[in-house]
Design a protein around this motif. Structure first.
Motif, PDB file in Angstrom:
ATOM      1  N   LEU A  29      31.443  25.147  68.546  1.00  0.00           N
ATOM      2  CA  LEU A  29      30.834  25.210  67.213  1.00  0.00           C
ATOM      3  C   LEU A  29      29.831  24.090  66.952  1.00  0.00           C
ATOM      4  CD1 LEU A  29      34.100  25.973  65.186  1.00  0.00           C
ATOM      5  CD2 LEU A  29      32.300  27.616  65.729  1.00  0.00           C
ATOM      6  N   GLY A  30      29.962  22.975  67.640  1.00  0.00           N
ATOM      7  CA  GLY A  30      29.130  21.813  67.332  1.00  0.00           C
ATOM      8  C   GLY A  30      29.668  21.127  66.088  1.00  0.00           C
ATOM      9  N   GLU A  31      29.257  19.863  65.857  1.00  0.00           N
ATOM     10  CA  GLU A  31      29.810  19.088  64.746  1.00  0.00           C
ATOM     11  C   GLU A  31      29.502  19.752  63.392  1.00  0.00           C
ATOM     12  OE1 GLU A  31      32.392  16.752  63.278  1.00  0.00           O
ATOM     13  OE2 GLU A  31      32.125  16.883  65.447  1.00  0.00           O
ATOM     14  N   GLN A  32      28.257  20.235  63.224  1.00  0.00           N
ATOM     15  CA  GLN A  32      27.881  20.929  61.976  1.00  0.00           C
ATOM     16  C   GLN A  32      28.744  22.171  61.777  1.00  0.00           C
ATOM     17  OE1 GLN A  32      25.503  20.286  59.584  1.00  0.00           O
ATOM     18  NE2 GLN A  32      25.178  18.286  60.581  1.00  0.00           N
ATOM     19  N   GLY A  33      28.858  22.942  62.838  1.00  0.00           N
ATOM     20  CA  GLY A  33      29.635  24.180  62.791  1.00  0.00           C
ATOM     21  C   GLY A  33      31.079  23.912  62.409  1.00  0.00           C
ATOM     22  N   VAL A  34      31.658  22.841  62.967  1.00  0.00           N
ATOM     23  CA  VAL A  34      33.059  22.504  62.654  1.00  0.00           C
ATOM     24  C   VAL A  34      33.201  22.249  61.161  1.00  0.00           C
ATOM     25  CG1 VAL A  34      34.837  20.725  62.932  1.00  0.00           C
ATOM     26  CG2 VAL A  34      33.662  21.638  64.948  1.00  0.00           C
ATOM     27  N   THR A  35      32.245  21.465  60.588  1.00  0.00           N
ATOM     28  CA  THR A  35      32.319  21.146  59.158  1.00  0.00           C
ATOM     29  C   THR A  35      32.134  22.413  58.309  1.00  0.00           C
ATOM     30  OG1 THR A  35      31.381  19.001  59.698  1.00  0.00           O
ATOM     31  CG2 THR A  35      31.431  19.592  57.371  1.00  0.00           C
ATOM     32  N   ASP A  36      31.195  23.288  58.714  1.00  0.00           N
ATOM     33  CA  ASP A  36      30.990  24.544  57.975  1.00  0.00           C
ATOM     34  C   ASP A  36      32.266  25.390  57.969  1.00  0.00           C
ATOM     35  OD1 ASP A  36      28.408  23.756  57.631  1.00  0.00           O
ATOM     36  OD2 ASP A  36      27.531  25.126  59.123  1.00  0.00           O
ATOM     37  N   VAL A  37      32.828  25.602  59.157  1.00  0.00           N
ATOM     38  CA  VAL A  37      34.022  26.450  59.252  1.00  0.00           C
ATOM     39  C   VAL A  37      35.198  25.808  58.508  1.00  0.00           C
ATOM     40  CG1 VAL A  37      35.674  27.522  60.822  1.00  0.00           C
ATOM     41  CG2 VAL A  37      33.267  27.491  61.424  1.00  0.00           C
ATOM     42  N   ALA A  38      35.304  24.461  58.602  1.00  0.00           N
ATOM     43  CA  ALA A  38      36.390  23.765  57.898  1.00  0.00           C
ATOM     44  C   ALA A  38      36.272  24.006  56.393  1.00  0.00           C
ATOM     45  CB  ALA A  38      36.360  22.271  58.207  1.00  0.00           C
ATOM     46  N   ASN A  39      35.049  23.967  55.855  1.00  0.00           N
ATOM     47  CA  ASN A  39      34.874  24.224  54.431  1.00  0.00           C
ATOM     48  C   ASN A  39      35.239  25.662  54.079  1.00  0.00           C
ATOM     49  OD1 ASN A  39      33.699  21.966  52.624  1.00  0.00           O
ATOM     50  ND2 ASN A  39      32.678  21.679  54.598  1.00  0.00           N
ATOM     51  N   TYR A  40      34.906  26.579  54.999  1.00  0.00           N
ATOM     52  CA  TYR A  40      35.289  27.981  54.756  1.00  0.00           C
ATOM     53  C   TYR A  40      36.813  28.101  54.741  1.00  0.00           C
ATOM     54  CZ  TYR A  40      36.037  32.938  55.227  1.00  0.00           C
ATOM     55  OH  TYR A  40      36.487  34.208  55.022  1.00  0.00           O
ATOM     56  N   VAL A  41      37.474  27.435  55.702  1.00  0.00           N
ATOM     57  CA  VAL A  41      38.943  27.483  55.765  1.00  0.00           C
ATOM     58  C   VAL A  41      39.533  26.959  54.454  1.00  0.00           C
ATOM     59  CG1 VAL A  41      40.971  26.428  56.865  1.00  0.00           C
ATOM     60  CG2 VAL A  41      39.153  27.390  58.284  1.00  0.00           C
ATOM     61  N   LEU A  42      38.976  25.837  53.930  1.00  0.00           N
ATOM     62  CA  LEU A  42      39.495  25.273  52.681  1.00  0.00           C
ATOM     63  C   LEU A  42      39.292  26.247  51.518  1.00  0.00           C
ATOM     64  CD1 LEU A  42      38.380  21.533  52.994  1.00  0.00           C
ATOM     65  CD2 LEU A  42      40.707  22.465  53.117  1.00  0.00           C
ATOM     66  N   SER A  43      38.158  26.995  51.565  1.00  0.00           N
ATOM     67  CA  SER A  43      37.880  27.924  50.465  1.00  0.00           C
ATOM     68  C   SER A  43      38.928  29.045  50.412  1.00  0.00           C
ATOM     69  CB  SER A  43      36.474  28.520  50.628  1.00  0.00           C
ATOM     70  OG  SER A  43      36.485  29.535  51.628  1.00  0.00           O
TER      71      SER A  43
END
Ligand code: HEC
Ligand code: HEC
Length: 307
Positions: free
Chosen positions: A186-200
């Motif tokens: 995912l790359g560092e950006q991708g990890v943060t994006d997906v993590a935010n989706y998971v939190l949502s």
């Protein structure tokens, strides 16, 4: 016991017994020289007290003889003479294993009563729950918490604990839950994006724009295990990401770490240690506990949000 120690013990036992027999015969036969006045001739207290002579009392001699006879009988019947096993063939291991079998038979009668009910029904039986609770505290609470509330690395069993058959089958076989690391994909950006989706997914505070960017990546990369809606797959141990229960923490940094580095949780198998009968009782208590906790969290939504 090696031959040396066997002989060593044999020599010790024989010489002790020999000494006892010798003293017995000598003590009952010996003649103590007597003076003309019927005493030994010893005197104390300036001659006022004189030492008299008496034969060993009969009761004492009988007791002595009895203990010698019992000792010899014991050494013939039971192990005690080096490697000699005794005529009765008694061993402490055998006595323990007989007691174990007897105990297992007693328990079996008790379990037989519970075997006729499905686990979920057993949860309504307060005696079954009491046994289950005790077994849980002894065997499971160290990892899953005394109220099955879980801890870092250990799932709360209040989440799937209401499913009795799932608990029994998971605990019988054990489970290694493997969440692969996604940082490289995912790359560092991708990890943060997906993590935010998971939190949502659970309505936790998150960055809406990043969550939106993360959604398609979640669908293509994560849905295979966690489901398209993030509801998880029980059989794989892939947790529901929409509830408020986290195994490894629900803050952004922890979720990012779970995604970037992966996680591996190992649950031991209990088949040989507890067996199905006892696990069913644990599962009964877990179901009752999960349902009560759930009721409590509906009654007090504040407590639920805390997780
Ligand atoms: C050494 C720690 C440890 C002990 C002791 C332990 N567990 Fe677990 N258990 C785990 C871990 C870690 C997991 C998560 C495994 C995974 O990631 O797939 C787990 C998962 C589970 C699950 C699946 C939970 C879910 O929602 O998917 C159940 C059910 C369970 N354990 C029941 C038990 C029972 C019943 C006992 C006692 C007989 C027990 N465990 C004892 C560590 C432990
Ligand atoms: C091969 C199946 C699989 C895939 C694919 C997968 N996961 Fe997981 N995931 C798991 C398992 C199994 C666990 C539980 C690991 C454990 O118990 O140690 C887990 C745990 C997690 C956790 C920790 C949950 C908690 O309660 O702390 C998060 C967050 C997570 N996954 C997110 C993701 C995301 C995001 C993706 C996609 C990028 C993903 N997973 C892809 C199987 C998978």
């Amino acid at each position: 016991m090696s031959l040396f120690w066997s002989i060593y013990v044999g020599v010790l036992v024989t010489s002790n017994l020999g000494l006892a027999i010798f003293l017995y015969i000598y003590g009952t036969r010996v003649k103590i020289p007597i003076e003309g006045d019927g005493t030994t001739g010893h005197s104390w207290d300036n001659g006022h007290l004189r030492e008299s002579v008496r034969r060993l009392p009969r009761w004492w001699a009988m007791m002595s003889l009895t203990s010698i006879v019992v000792a010899i009988g014991y050494l013939i019947l039971f192990p005690g003479f080096g490697n000699y096993k005794g005529l009765l063939g008694w061993t402490s291991e055998q006595q323990v294993s007989e007691a174990r079998v007897a105990n297992a038979q007693k328990l079996d009668q008790m379990f037989a009563r519970y075997r006729q009910y499905p686990v979920n029904q057993l949860a309504g039986d307060s005696t079954a729950r009491q046994y289950g609770n005790r077994l849980f505290q002894d065997n499971c609470a160290a990892c899953h918490g005394t109220r099955a509330e879980g801890g870092h690395g250990f799932p709360a069993l209040t989440v799937n604990g209401d499913d009795g058959d799932f608990v029994v089958s998971t605990a019988l076989a054990g489970r290694t839950g493997v969440m692969p690391p996604w940082g490289a994909v995912l790359g560092e950006q991708g990890v943060t994006d997906v993590a935010n989706y998971v939190l949502s997914l659970s309505g936790a505070p998150h960055d809406a724009a990043r969550a939106q960017a993360g959604e398609p990546r979640f669908k293509e990369t994560c849905a295979a295990c966690h489901g398209a809606e993030g509801k998880g797959t029980k059989a794989l141990g892939a947790p529901d990401l929409t509830d408020h229960s986290w195994i490894y923490g629900g803050d952004l940094a922890s979720v990012e770490q779970s995604i970037r580095d992966g996680r591996t949780g190992h649950m031991p198998a209990w088949k040989d240690r507890l067996g199905e009968d006892q696990l069913r009782l644990i599962a009964a208590w877990l179901r009752y506990n999960a349902l009560t906790e759930r009721e409590a969290s509906i009654a007090a939504p504040v407590a639920d949000a805390r997780r």
